[in-house]
Design a protein around this motif. Structure first.
Motif, mmCIF file in Angstrom:
data_model
loop_
_atom_site.group_PDB
_atom_site.id
_atom_site.type_symbol
_atom_site.label_atom_id
_atom_site.label_comp_id
_atom_site.label_asym_id
_atom_site.label_seq_id
_atom_site.Cartn_x
_atom_site.Cartn_y
_atom_site.Cartn_z
ATOM 1 N N LYS A 7 1.164 -1.218 0.081
ATOM 2 C CA LYS A 7 0.243 0.066 -0.013
ATOM 3 C C LYS A 7 1.438 1.925 -0.020
ATOM 4 N N GLU A 8 2.500 1.171 0.555
ATOM 5 C CA GLU A 8 3.162 1.940 0.555
ATOM 6 C C GLU A 8 3.165 2.959 -0.620
ATOM 7 N N ARG A 9 3.577 2.087 -0.995
ATOM 8 C CA ARG A 9 4.296 1.652 -2.213
ATOM 9 C C ARG A 9 3.196 2.409 -3.369
ATOM 10 N N ILE A 10 2.178 2.001 -3.490
ATOM 11 C CA ILE A 10 1.445 2.684 -4.144
ATOM 12 C C ILE A 10 0.695 3.944 -4.048
ATOM 13 N N PHE A 11 0.600 4.554 -2.839
ATOM 14 C CA PHE A 11 0.720 5.268 -2.200
ATOM 15 C C PHE A 11 1.866 6.487 -2.812
ATOM 16 N N ARG A 12 2.992 5.938 -2.765
ATOM 17 C CA ARG A 12 4.121 6.741 -2.831
ATOM 18 C C ARG A 12 3.853 7.157 -4.885
ATOM 19 N N VAL A 52 -8.198 5.089 -4.234
ATOM 20 C CA VAL A 52 -6.593 4.912 -4.300
ATOM 21 C C VAL A 52 -5.831 6.244 -4.055
ATOM 22 N N PHE A 53 -6.733 7.322 -4.691
ATOM 23 C CA PHE A 53 -6.179 9.337 -4.461
ATOM 24 C C PHE A 53 -6.735 9.273 -3.342
ATOM 25 N N LEU A 54 -8.204 9.192 -2.758
ATOM 26 C CA LEU A 54 -8.560 9.132 -1.705
ATOM 27 C C LEU A 54 -7.954 8.804 -0.422
ATOM 28 N N ALA A 55 -7.569 7.563 -1.002
ATOM 29 C CA ALA A 55 -7.240 6.623 0.041
ATOM 30 C C ALA A 55 -5.500 7.416 0.640
ATOM 31 N N CYS A 56 -4.786 7.920 -0.723
ATOM 32 C CA CYS A 56 -3.758 8.771 -0.143
ATOM 33 C C CYS A 56 -4.234 10.334 0.237
ATOM 34 N N VAL A 57 -4.566 10.790 -0.139
ATOM 35 C CA VAL A 57 -5.436 12.064 0.017
ATOM 36 C C VAL A 57 -5.398 12.218 1.671
ATOM 37 N N ASP A 58 -6.103 10.446 2.208
ATOM 38 C CA ASP A 58 -6.091 10.455 4.235
ATOM 39 C C ASP A 58 -5.223 10.382 4.475
ATOM 40 N N GLN A 59 -4.459 9.704 4.332
ATOM 41 C CA GLN A 59 -2.949 9.528 5.112
ATOM 42 C C GLN A 59 -2.147 10.436 4.576
ATOM 43 N N VAL A 60 -1.769 11.310 3.753
ATOM 44 C CA VAL A 60 -1.477 13.008 3.845
ATOM 45 C C VAL A 60 -1.903 13.875 4.862
ATOM 46 N N ALA A 61 -3.021 13.073 4.410
ATOM 47 C CA ALA A 61 -3.743 14.402 5.456
ATOM 48 C C ALA A 61 -3.744 14.397 6.760
ATOM 49 N N GLN A 62 -4.192 13.050 7.082
ATOM 50 C CA GLN A 62 -3.162 12.793 8.878
ATOM 51 C C GLN A 62 -2.382 12.656 8.862
ATOM 52 N N GLU A 63 -1.470 13.192 8.066
ATOM 53 C CA GLU A 63 0.602 13.389 8.393
ATOM 54 C C GLU A 63 0.950 14.256 8.239
ATOM 55 N N MET A 102 0.281 17.696 -4.535
ATOM 56 C CA MET A 102 -0.873 16.865 -4.696
ATOM 57 C C MET A 102 -1.967 17.266 -3.946
ATOM 58 N N ALA A 103 -1.696 17.705 -2.390
ATOM 59 C CA ALA A 103 -2.801 17.688 -1.521
ATOM 60 C C ALA A 103 -2.897 19.432 -1.341
ATOM 61 N N ALA A 114 -13.319 14.447 -2.131
ATOM 62 C CA ALA A 114 -12.173 15.027 -2.354
ATOM 63 C C ALA A 114 -11.529 16.485 -1.882
ATOM 64 N N ILE A 115 -12.616 17.664 -2.187
ATOM 65 C CA ILE A 115 -12.796 18.597 -1.313
ATOM 66 C C ILE A 115 -13.079 18.964 -0.748
ATOM 67 N N ALA A 116 -14.215 17.349 0.385
ATOM 68 C CA ALA A 116 -14.773 17.911 0.977
ATOM 69 C C ALA A 116 -13.530 17.328 2.302
ATOM 70 N N LYS A 117 -12.445 16.253 2.347
ATOM 71 C CA LYS A 117 -11.373 16.359 2.841
ATOM 72 C C LYS A 117 -10.275 17.208 2.487
ATOM 73 N N ARG A 118 -10.522 18.322 2.014
ATOM 74 C CA ARG A 118 -9.683 19.181 2.010
ATOM 75 C C ARG A 118 -9.685 20.253 2.875
ATOM 76 N N ASN A 119 -11.478 20.500 2.702
ATOM 77 C CA ASN A 119 -11.940 21.282 3.817
ATOM 78 C C ASN A 119 -12.042 20.572 5.196
#
Length: 216
Positions: A7-12, A52-63, A102-103, A114-119
């Motif tokens: 998953k980390e490779r996919i997100f990267r 997968v993009f939304l899942a990646c956004v979630d991880q980046v946002a959490q970090e 991306m973020a 995706a915009i809702a996650k940004r908000n």
């Protein structure tokens, strides 16, 4: 461990492909070839590129949120908290330009979810502004929308720099962004003095000295 690594490779790969091709042009084939995983492995985890993009956004946002929150907790006063948070935010973006793109940029092309996650991240940062400035003079008289306005303005400044490929300059903006945060609470003269104090403190830190930031 294998699942996590895949998953980390996919997100990267999502981050890197999005940066090069943009969300609209990105394909599942691009992701799996960049990640070095099989099509079957990809579809074991994600049904399509949006998921997968939304899942990646979630991880980046959490970090990002954890990074900024940790910085907030190190501040001993409002100016220290603002400086630490903005420093952490700009460093987080500057250390990985593709992730920053991306973020801040491509997320706007990925649909309403995706915009809702940004908000959500914007609201998190606005809440930190409210909490971090609560002890400043006159904070109780500041319009409740001020924190949201501040965060929106900072996001626009960072967005513009990332679009122009100037991520290596983001950390130089810290004094000016701290000024933007404190201006509605302190007024021009005190906010300008704070800007100069923060600039001197950061310059001293970069040269290996330790000079405390002056509180308002």
């Amino acid at each position: 461990m294998v699942v996590r690594n895949q998953k980390e490779r996919i997100f990267r790969a999502v981050i890197d492909v999005t940066s090069v091709a943009g969300y609209g042009e990105m394909s599942v084939e691009d992701i799996i070839s960049t990640a070095g995983v099989s099509r079957r492995t990809f579809y074991d985890y994600f049904p399509n590129k949006q998921t997968v993009f939304l899942a990646c956004v979630d991880q980046v946002a959490q970090e990002l949120r954890q990074t900024v929150k940790d910085a907030f907790d190190t501040g001993e006063d409002p100016i220290g908290r603002a400086t630490a948070c903005i420093g952490a935010l700009t460093h987080f973006l500057a250390e990985d330009p593709a992730r920053a793109e991306m973020a801040l940029v491509e997320i706007l092309a990925a649909g309403q979810e995706a915009i809702a996650k940004r908000n959500e991240t914007m609201e998190f940062l606005a809440d930190l502004v409210v909490r971090g400035t609560a002890d400043l003079p006159g904070a109780e008289h500041v319009n409740p929308l001020t924190a949201q306005t501040i965060v929106g303005g900072i996001a626009e400044v960072l967005y513009t720099r990332v679009v122009r490929g100037e991520t290596d300059e983001l950390e130089e903006l810290v004094p000016d962004l701290v000024h933007a945060i404190t201006l509605p609470y302190l007024g021009f003269e005190a906010a300008e003095a704070t800007r100069q104090s923060v600039r001197k403190t950061l310059e001293a830190q970069r040269s290996g000295q330790q000079t405390p930031t002056t509180s308002a």
